[in-house]
Scaffold this motif. Structure first.
Motif, PDB file in Angstrom:
ATOM      1  N   THR A   5       0.828  -1.204   0.000  1.00 34.05           N
ATOM      2  CA  THR A   5       0.000   0.000   0.000  1.00 34.05           C
ATOM      3  C   THR A   5       0.861   1.251   0.000  1.00 34.05           C
ATOM      4  N   GLU A   6       1.883   1.272   0.863  1.00 34.24           N
ATOM      5  CA  GLU A   6       2.769   2.430   0.919  1.00 34.24           C
ATOM      6  C   GLU A   6       3.546   2.601  -0.378  1.00 34.24           C
ATOM      7  N   LEU A   7       3.881   1.500  -1.020  1.00 29.64           N
ATOM      8  CA  LEU A   7       4.548   1.566  -2.325  1.00 29.64           C
ATOM      9  C   LEU A   7       3.656   2.198  -3.390  1.00 29.64           C
ATOM     10  N   GLY A   8       2.340   2.089  -3.196  1.00 30.64           N
ATOM     11  CA  GLY A   8       1.405   2.525  -4.226  1.00 30.64           C
ATOM     12  C   GLY A   8       1.337   1.528  -5.364  1.00 30.64           C
ATOM     13  N   LEU A   9       1.483   0.234  -5.040  1.00 32.63           N
ATOM     14  CA  LEU A   9       1.582  -0.785  -6.075  1.00 32.63           C
ATOM     15  C   LEU A   9       0.348  -0.828  -6.970  1.00 32.63           C
ATOM     16  N   GLN A  10      -0.829  -0.790  -6.379  1.00 32.57           N
ATOM     17  CA  GLN A  10      -2.047  -0.855  -7.185  1.00 32.57           C
ATOM     18  C   GLN A  10      -2.142   0.337  -8.129  1.00 32.57           C
ATOM     19  N   GLU A  11      -1.804   1.524  -7.634  1.00 29.61           N
ATOM     20  CA  GLU A  11      -1.854   2.730  -8.467  1.00 29.61           C
ATOM     21  C   GLU A  11      -0.820   2.676  -9.591  1.00 29.61           C
ATOM     22  N   ILE A  12       0.369   2.161  -9.272  1.00 30.15           N
ATOM     23  CA  ILE A  12       1.414   2.048 -10.289  1.00 30.15           C
ATOM     24  C   ILE A  12       0.980   1.091 -11.391  1.00 30.15           C
ATOM     25  N   LEU A  13       0.417  -0.039 -11.007  1.00 28.34           N
ATOM     26  CA  LEU A  13      -0.043  -1.011 -11.998  1.00 28.34           C
ATOM     27  C   LEU A  13      -1.131  -0.416 -12.886  1.00 28.34           C
ATOM     28  N   ASN A  14      -2.093   0.268 -12.276  1.00 28.90           N
ATOM     29  CA  ASN A  14      -3.149   0.895 -13.073  1.00 28.90           C
ATOM     30  C   ASN A  14      -2.576   1.930 -14.039  1.00 28.90           C
ATOM     31  N   GLN A  15      -1.615   2.710 -13.581  1.00 25.58           N
ATOM     32  CA  GLN A  15      -0.976   3.708 -14.444  1.00 25.58           C
ATOM     33  C   GLN A  15      -0.300   3.047 -15.646  1.00 25.58           C
ATOM     34  N   LEU A  16       0.377   1.950 -15.400  1.00 22.09           N
ATOM     35  CA  LEU A  16       1.079   1.258 -16.482  1.00 22.09           C
ATOM     36  C   LEU A  16       0.105   0.614 -17.464  1.00 22.09           C
ATOM     37  N   TYR A  17      -0.985   0.059 -16.951  1.00 16.79           N
ATOM     38  CA  TYR A  17      -1.987  -0.516 -17.844  1.00 16.79           C
ATOM     39  C   TYR A  17      -2.641   0.556 -18.698  1.00 16.79           C
ATOM     40  N   GLN A  18      -2.941   1.688 -18.100  1.00 18.15           N
ATOM     41  CA  GLN A  18      -3.596   2.769 -18.842  1.00 18.15           C
ATOM     42  C   GLN A  18      -2.702   3.304 -19.964  1.00 18.15           C
ATOM     43  N   GLY A  19      -1.393   3.217 -19.756  1.00 15.57           N
ATOM     44  CA  GLY A  19      -0.462   3.642 -20.795  1.00 15.57           C
ATOM     45  C   GLY A  19      -0.017   2.514 -21.700  1.00 15.57           C
TER      46      GLY A  19
END
Length: 273
Positions: A54-68
């Motif tokens: 959660t602190e890494l922001g893993l879910q947000e990072i993955l979503n960002q990469l998928y969106q791009g």
């Protein structure tokens, strides 16, 4: 006719796996892209010290990469460490000078014999792409050791600020660099595992400089790992990527920033035509 391309959205689910080898319940977080059709090339990433996801922001990072459209579909599994972390992590069969890491072999058995089969059941789809294991600090050392000895299960390893100092002798006891455990394990192995390596350090990982060469030990130890790998016949940059973050510290914030380039390196997709 135009074909719509669905952008996966990551769904996080929590699971518990009762481990015989570790004699405890292991808490897991699965990050799986939604809308999988079953015909995708599906990859796998296991992450030590998953309590930091959660602190890494893993879910947000993955979503960002998928969106791009930067990475292929990926199942990421964050493995939460226990209070026994200093015993379960390390180099299997080689505790350090304080006896830490005496359960590292049990942790490896948990990963190979229990977690990987469990992942297949949870996902319900074949993992037919690349598989990697990663970790931070001591969890990074452990990730390297697991991949190094199990390249029939893993294609790549990611180490963030790895504890490559892991040694069999205290500094005050006539220590030399030959006492570093992982470096010796690399040198002794007679075969060359089929692996790719992503090794990260921060220029402010620490201040220790045991040989007083004005280079902090974490960088020195990582560079020496690379030297041992090159002796084995691995090549840069084809097999080894070294990512040095200027100003990077030994903390989750730094590793979160490094996670995005690591994921692109490990699971990047070709440009869409």
């Amino acid at each position: 006719m135009y074909t719509a391309i669905l952008v996966p959205e990551v769904v996080k689910t929590e699971r518990v796996l009762k481990s015989v080898y570790l004699e405890r319940d292991v808490e897991l977080e699965f990050f799986i892209p939604a809308n999988l059709l079953g015909n995708e090339r599906l990859n796998l990433l296991l992450i030590n010290d998953g309590q930091a996801a959660t602190e890494l922001g893993l879910q947000e990072i993955l979503n960002q990469l998928y969106q791009g459209y930067k990475i292929e579909p990926l199942v990421a599994v964050a493995i939460k460490a226990s209070v026994d972390r200093l015993q379960e992590y390390g180099v299997a069969g080689h505790p350090d000078f304080l006896g830490r890491g005496n359960k590292a072999k049990d942790y490896t058995d948990f990963i190979i014999k229990e977690l990987l089969p469990f992942v297949k059941v949870v996902v319900g789809l074949p993992i037919n792409g690349r598989s990697a294991v990663a970790g931070f600090s001591l969890g990074g050392l452990t990730a390297f050791d697991i991949a190094w000895n199990n390249d029939n299960y893993f294609d790549a390893v990611g180490v963030f600020s790895g504890s490559f100092w892991w040694r069999k002798k205290d500094l005050k006891d006539n220590y030399t660099d030959d006492d570093r455990i992982l470096h010796a394990c690399i040198a002794r192995k007679k075969i060359k595992p089929e692996l790719k390596f992503w090794l990260m350090t921060g220029t402010e990982d620490e201040t220790a400089d045991r040989n007083r060469n004005f280079i902090i030990d974490s960088i020195d130890d990582t560079i020496d790992v690379i030297k041992e790998l090159l002796k084995k016949g691995y090549r840069r940059p084809e097999d080894i990527t070294y990512y040095e973050m200027v100003g990077g510290r030994h903390d989750v914030s730094t590793w979160g920033k490094a996670m995005l380039p690591f994921l692109i390196w490990a699971f990047g997709r070709k440009a869409l035509l």
